[in-house]
Design a protein around this motif. Structure first.
Motif, PDB file in Angstrom:
ATOM      1  N   PHE A  59     -20.640 -55.604  29.419  1.00  0.00           N
ATOM      2  CA  PHE A  59     -21.263 -56.438  28.389  1.00  0.00           C
ATOM      3  C   PHE A  59     -22.779 -56.467  28.560  1.00  0.00           C
ATOM      4  CE2 PHE A  59     -22.976 -60.451  26.882  1.00  0.00           C
ATOM      5  CZ  PHE A  59     -22.420 -60.579  25.621  1.00  0.00           C
ATOM      6  N   ALA A  60     -23.236 -56.603  29.800  1.00  0.00           N
ATOM      7  CA  ALA A  60     -24.676 -56.654  30.072  1.00  0.00           C
ATOM      8  C   ALA A  60     -25.354 -55.354  29.663  1.00  0.00           C
ATOM      9  CB  ALA A  60     -24.918 -56.944  31.548  1.00  0.00           C
ATOM     10  N   LEU A  61     -24.706 -54.229  29.923  1.00  0.00           N
ATOM     11  CA  LEU A  61     -25.258 -52.936  29.524  1.00  0.00           C
ATOM     12  C   LEU A  61     -25.377 -52.848  28.004  1.00  0.00           C
ATOM     13  CD1 LEU A  61     -26.078 -49.969  30.014  1.00  0.00           C
ATOM     14  CD2 LEU A  61     -23.620 -49.408  30.055  1.00  0.00           C
ATOM     15  N   ILE A  62     -24.338 -53.225  27.300  1.00  0.00           N
ATOM     16  CA  ILE A  62     -24.343 -53.178  25.835  1.00  0.00           C
ATOM     17  C   ILE A  62     -25.399 -54.119  25.271  1.00  0.00           C
ATOM     18  CG2 ILE A  62     -22.969 -53.702  23.780  1.00  0.00           C
ATOM     19  CD1 ILE A  62     -20.492 -52.857  25.433  1.00  0.00           C
ATOM     20  N   PHE A  63     -25.490 -55.315  25.838  1.00  0.00           N
ATOM     21  CA  PHE A  63     -26.463 -56.304  25.370  1.00  0.00           C
ATOM     22  C   PHE A  63     -27.885 -55.784  25.529  1.00  0.00           C
ATOM     23  CE2 PHE A  63     -29.295 -59.913  26.068  1.00  0.00           C
ATOM     24  CZ  PHE A  63     -28.984 -60.735  25.000  1.00  0.00           C
ATOM     25  N   GLY A  64     -28.178 -55.189  26.680  1.00  0.00           N
ATOM     26  CA  GLY A  64     -29.525 -54.692  26.947  1.00  0.00           C
ATOM     27  C   GLY A  64     -29.929 -53.581  25.996  1.00  0.00           C
ATOM     28  N   ILE A  65     -29.040 -52.612  25.773  1.00  0.00           N
ATOM     29  CA  ILE A  65     -29.345 -51.513  24.855  1.00  0.00           C
ATOM     30  C   ILE A  65     -29.477 -52.040  23.427  1.00  0.00           C
ATOM     31  CG2 ILE A  65     -28.538 -49.335  23.909  1.00  0.00           C
ATOM     32  CD1 ILE A  65     -29.369 -49.016  26.746  1.00  0.00           C
ATOM     33  N   GLY A  66     -28.648 -53.010  23.064  1.00  0.00           N
ATOM     34  CA  GLY A  66     -28.715 -53.578  21.718  1.00  0.00           C
ATOM     35  C   GLY A  66     -30.037 -54.252  21.438  1.00  0.00           C
ATOM     36  N   VAL A  67     -30.538 -55.021  22.407  1.00  0.00           N
ATOM     37  CA  VAL A  67     -31.830 -55.685  22.229  1.00  0.00           C
ATOM     38  C   VAL A  67     -32.945 -54.655  22.088  1.00  0.00           C
ATOM     39  CG1 VAL A  67     -33.549 -57.157  23.359  1.00  0.00           C
ATOM     40  CG2 VAL A  67     -31.127 -57.802  23.406  1.00  0.00           C
ATOM     41  N   ALA A  68     -32.930 -53.645  22.938  1.00  0.00           N
ATOM     42  CA  ALA A  68     -33.986 -52.625  22.912  1.00  0.00           C
ATOM     43  C   ALA A  68     -34.025 -51.874  21.587  1.00  0.00           C
ATOM     44  CB  ALA A  68     -33.790 -51.651  24.071  1.00  0.00           C
ATOM     45  N   THR A  69     -32.865 -51.524  21.052  1.00  0.00           N
ATOM     46  CA  THR A  69     -32.826 -50.754  19.813  1.00  0.00           C
ATOM     47  C   THR A  69     -33.107 -51.608  18.587  1.00  0.00           C
ATOM     48  OG1 THR A  69     -30.412 -51.065  19.697  1.00  0.00           O
ATOM     49  CG2 THR A  69     -31.222 -49.062  20.750  1.00  0.00           C
ATOM     50  N   GLY A  70     -32.943 -52.925  18.694  1.00  0.00           N
ATOM     51  CA  GLY A  70     -33.189 -53.793  17.550  1.00  0.00           C
ATOM     52  C   GLY A  70     -34.657 -54.066  17.294  1.00  0.00           C
TER      53      GLY A  70
END
Length: 460
Positions: A59-70
């Motif tokens: 979850f932490a990995l997905i959250f981090g990539i999601g914030v960066a790409t947004g």
């Protein structure tokens, strides 16, 4: 359509499509985490705790990539779509401010406890953090969908200024929030996110079962995710139907494009598959005569306004594309229903985890909700064209006046290279975490791994 508009649309479509891989995964996975940790608190079974710890890392990995790409999309509003940003600034500012205050702040504040609070807070406090992080991601999606839905069905506003200086001003905040399509579209998006997250858990768990690794953990996680996926896939039928009703009432051009319906006023057919020849105004394929009329009016002979009843300049610009993405979304939705119900039947018979071909299907099924979510958004956004704000602002009028085609092309190439590397990094880290697996200390899993028929280590 000039080169600047085309390239700007391609760039924004690419960046938002890439970003949209991650928020649905975090929302759906967050709900699964709440169930896993809730079962641990209720049963005190360490398997559920170990499952929660494992999936929190993903979850932490997905959250981090999601914030960066947004972050990139926010800059694109100003660089490529300055007129649009001025026009909707008051609307988007209200919705995105609410998202930051009520959703992202909640999610971010408790994420630290979720990740690092296992041995620092009590189990109940940690569970509360898990719940609040999951709620934060759900609320975040709400405000984003509200902002987008206002573009589809504007309400609670007035227009100030004229020409390039025109802008929409909020006159009724709650009318803007509860615009005619926001609730229906949000429920549809939320269910899609639950499917994305639950099928990720199903995919990884099925892979473990096939590899005969972490059997107890994998079967426990599979059962949890299967129920989430089954309920969500059935619920998507209802939310999809409600969304279609809104499109029928407020966006007849989009509805006509979705089914390739051209006649001005004639019963509408429902296609199971087909191809639209926009130039000849013909749709060929397998259809149910009068099916669209029946769904909309419960009468197979009821007339449906077709594309020929709308001025050519106000029709969607890519009719066959809208038709294909819409029908692909429907096909994927039905496939998910069939797959999850069949899996529940096999679980009831006690043969689910012994059916290796079915586990193999679930390993690759993680792609289906992702594709379904993407093509659903394509249908909604491309079907809205040529309007960026439906009936108020055309996409061609929303562009930045100072940006040139070569600037957009250069940034598109740069973003493509960066996102390819970022996606490669995501897959590498995800695979590394999956290969590592849960940190096992529970007796149940230890005993299962001591069985030579279940342990790849002993088999070696």
């Amino acid at each position: 359509m000039d080169n600047v508009e085309l390239l700007s649309r391609i760039q924004f479509a690419f960046t938002i499509a890439f970003h949209y891989i991650y928020p649905p995964l975090s929302i759906g996975l967050g709900v699964c985490l709440v169930i896993m940790e809730g079962l641990y608190l209720k049963t005190k079974d360490k398997v559920y705790e170990e499952l929660t710890r494992f999936w929190v890392r993903i979850f932490a990995l997905i959250f981090g990539i999601g914030v960066a790409t947004g972050i990139v999309m926010e800059f694109e509003f100003g660089t490529n779509w300055a007129t649009y940003s001025r026009y909707v600034g008051d609307i988007f500012g209200s919705a995105l401010a609410a998202e930051g205050i009520f959703a992202f702040a909640l999610e971010s504040a408790f994420l630290g406890i979720l990740l690092f609070g296992w041995n620092r807070v009590s189990p109940r406090v940690h569970f509360m953090a898990t719940v609040l992080v999951a709620l934060g991601s759900i609320f975040s999606a709400l405000w984003i969908v509200v902002a987008n839905s206002w573009q589809q069905t504007p309400s609670g506003y007035r227009i100030e200024g004229t020409g390039m200086q025109a802008r929409a001003i909020v006159t009724d905040f709650w009318a803007m929030v509860f615009n005619p399509s926001s609730i229906e579209r949000y429920s549809h998006v939320l269910i899609g996110a639950l499917l994305a997250g639950s099928f990720l858990v199903l995919s990884v768990s099925a892979w473990y079962i096939l590899k005969k690794k972490y059997i107890v953990h994998a079967e426990a996680a599979f059962r949890i995710a299967l129920w989430v996926a089954a309920v969500s896939s059935l619920a998507q039928l209802f939310t999809g139907s409600k969304s279609a009703e809104v499109v029928t009432k407020y966006q007849p051009a989009k509805l006509a494009a979705m089914e390739g319906h051209f006649e001005k006023s004639a019963p509408g057919d429902m296609y199971l598959m087909g191809w639209v020849n926009a130039k000849e105004q013909k749709t060929m394929g397998l259809k149910i005569p009068g099916g669209l009329s029946f769904l909309v009016h419960h009468d197979v002979n009821a007339p449906i306004p077709g594309l020929n009843s709308i001025k050519p300049e106000n029709r969607p610009t890519a009719i066959n594309f809208v038709f294909q993405t819409y029908h692909l979304m429907i096909a994927i939705g039905m496939a998910l229903i069939a797959l999850t119900l069949f899996a529940l039947f096999m679980l009831y018979r006690g043969k689910l985890f012994q059916t290796r071909w079915l586990m193999g299907v679930f390993v690759f099924s993680v792609l289906l909700p992702q594709i379904g979510n993407q093509v659903g958004w394509y249908t909604a956004e491309v079907g809205r064209q040529p309007w960026v704000v439906y009936g108020l602002l055309r996409t061609s009028d929303a562009l930045s006046q100072a940006v040139k085609a070569e600037h957009v092309l250069a940034s598109l190439i740069m973003f493509t290279l960066i996102y390819v590397m970022l996606f490669g990094l995501f897959l590498y880290l995800l695979n590394k975490k999956i290969q590592h697996g849960p940190d096992v200390v529970s007796e149940d899993e230890t005993s299962s791994r001591m069985n030579p028929s279940l342990s790849p280590i002993l088999n070696e």
